[in-house]
Structures are given as C-alpha cells and as structure tokens.
Design a protein around this motif. Sequence first.
Motif, PDB file in Angstrom:
ATOM      1  N   ARG A 116       0.808  -1.211   0.000  1.00  0.00           N
ATOM      2  CA  ARG A 116       0.000   0.000   0.000  1.00  0.00           C
ATOM      3  C   ARG A 116       0.846   1.269   0.000  1.00  0.00           C
ATOM      4  N   GLN A 117       1.849   1.331   0.854  1.00  0.00           N
ATOM      5  CA  GLN A 117       2.636   2.555   0.963  1.00  0.00           C
ATOM      6  C   GLN A 117       3.364   2.871  -0.335  1.00  0.00           C
ATOM      7  N   ARG A 120       1.075   4.822  -2.766  1.00  0.00           N
ATOM      8  CA  ARG A 120       0.459   6.081  -2.377  1.00  0.00           C
ATOM      9  C   ARG A 120       0.941   7.202  -3.299  1.00  0.00           C
ATOM     10  N   PHE A 183       1.676   8.691   7.174  1.00  0.00           N
ATOM     11  CA  PHE A 183       0.814   7.741   6.495  1.00  0.00           C
ATOM     12  C   PHE A 183      -0.249   7.171   7.422  1.00  0.00           C
ATOM     13  N   GLU A 185      -3.425   6.676   9.058  1.00  0.00           N
ATOM     14  CA  GLU A 185      -4.809   7.105   8.901  1.00  0.00           C
ATOM     15  C   GLU A 185      -5.591   6.832  10.178  1.00  0.00           C
ATOM     16  N   ARG A 191     -12.462   7.037  10.526  1.00  0.00           N
ATOM     17  CA  ARG A 191     -12.169   7.231   9.103  1.00  0.00           C
ATOM     18  C   ARG A 191     -13.456   7.307   8.294  1.00  0.00           C
ATOM     19  N   GLN A 260      -5.708   4.753  -1.201  1.00  0.00           N
ATOM     20  CA  GLN A 260      -6.240   5.889  -0.456  1.00  0.00           C
ATOM     21  C   GLN A 260      -7.708   6.107  -0.810  1.00  0.00           C
ATOM     22  N   THR A 283      -5.689  12.333   1.214  1.00  0.00           N
ATOM     23  CA  THR A 283      -4.755  11.821   2.206  1.00  0.00           C
ATOM     24  C   THR A 283      -5.317  12.162   3.577  1.00  0.00           C
TER      25      THR A 283
END
Length: 314
Positions: A116-117, A120, A183, A185, A191, A260, A283
Amino acid sequence: MNLEDEFAQYRGELVAHCYRMLGSLHDAEDAVQETYLRAWRGFADFEQRSSVRTWLYRIATRVCLNALQHSSRRLVPSALGAPGNDPDEIETQALEVSWLEPFPDLLDPAAVVGTRQSLRLAMVAALQHLPPRQRAVLILRDVLAWQAAEVAGLLETTTAAVNSSLQRARAELARLSPAEDEFSEPDEPVRRALLDQYAKAFEQADLVALEGLLTQDTRWEMPPIPTWFSGRVDVLRLLAAKLPPGEGRRILVETAANGQPAFAMYARGRDGGFHGYSVQVLTLTKAGVASVMAFHQPSLFPAFGLPIDRFPQA
C-alpha cells in the motif's frame, strides 16, 4: 494451467509495477501490453531458470526503462513551484506537462493491500524524481524484495553498483517523501465518519464544516492546472471562490485510488445531468484531511468503473 492463464494472473501486479516506474496508468497498461507481446515472442527461448513471474517482471522493467528514455518524469503541481494564494489568478491547464495519474484500486486490490505505501500518490510522485535506473533498483529491491545479484543481472551491472544506487535512491526518497507517521490514517469508524462528513460538506459547499475537516497545513492540487494551494486558510479561500453553494449542484461518488480514499466528482450541467469533473484522491491523518489531489480529467472515470455522465432517471 495453460500459458495464457499463467500470464493473465500477473497482469494486475505488473500494471502496478509499471505504474510505479512510469507514474501513469495509461503508460503502465501500454507497457504491460508490450511486456506480454515480448513474452509470447520469446517464450521458446525461456529456459525456466527463474519463475514465469520473475521473467515477466524482468521484461516489464526493461520495457519501462526503454520508455523512460523518451519521456519526461510525471509531475504534480507542487513540484513546479510555490503555492498560490489567489483563486482569481489560477493558471490555465498545462496540457503540455506530463502529469502524474492516479491508480484505481480496483485494478489489483491484492497488490494495493500488499504494498500500500509504495503505491500512495506522495510516494509515487517522489519516485518520479529518481533517475530511471535508480527508480528501478529501489522498486525491485525494496518493493519486490529482489536480491541485489538479481537486480544486477537484470540491469547488466555489478552488485556493488546496485547497492550504491540503492543507497542514493533511499536517501533521495527520504528527503522527498512524507515521513512514515504521516501515512497513519484514523481507525474505523473515525475514518468512515470523516469521509462521510467530507462528502456531505463538499456537495453542499459547507465551508464551515470543511474548515473543521481540513488540517491546518492541508494542500489542494488540481492537475493539469499548475496552480496549487497550501494551508487551510488558502484552501478554503479557493473553495469559497470555486464552489457555488447549495444542494444538487454536485455529487461525490466514493471510490479508491493508490490505496487511499477517493471521490469522483460530478457537476450538474445545464441539461440537468451530472457530468464528470474530477477525481479527488484524499490523504487522511488522525488530524483530518491532510491533502486533496483533484485530477481535473474526466477521461479517468472509466478506469474507475464509472460513467463520465450521469442523468437523473425519468
């Protein structure tokens, strides 16, 4: 499993790999198409010294490096200069610039979750600043976990050169990309509530609500428009100038890009229908919405499985 099915099972992750290299979904899909053409033509000479997956990655990386010999790196507006602060002085679209594109999560959800990172937007934008071979070394070593000797064989260089290139690439990426804690969240259901509140506030142009959702240092970018805004005060000034108030003027449809949260924005036209306007990639941090990359490119909608135009039912 026949050869066609074996090739097909790697398509999503190969598109993600080429996207990291090229910064463009369309270029990545073209690169994978070229990868498969080369693989079909060269399969008779494939000696199975590695897996088919590794072999395809080798071909795809070479295709990307060849493509990067003839194209400039993909950019975001903040890479071009300082932010603006006057909504009345926004530059026109710079269509001659090669802009970074978003990566729809639906193309390969497993690849997005697993890395995932590295997908981004901020990370992919930072990768674009690296020279192509350094970019390839960093992705192969740190994302795909290849051994230095494997990378050296692919790039026809030495292990020492690969290690040196990786060290330089990591140092440059550390300078350009956000820190690890940025990063982080918010957890569910915070969320979920934040996204729901944002969508409602944006659809209604509720600036008071948006002020409470944006972080103090939030930024707003709008490729292919070069002008961008930084800080809650200036971003709200932009939204106040460009978002007509009232319900029924725009619709936000939730989607996802680059691992994201994202929204596809439709604006009501004079014909009463809603027409694709932008894809917003958000973000999020525990403090709120830290940035919005609003791609003003309705042509991106089909890649997200969305129609460009939506009309009310009769």
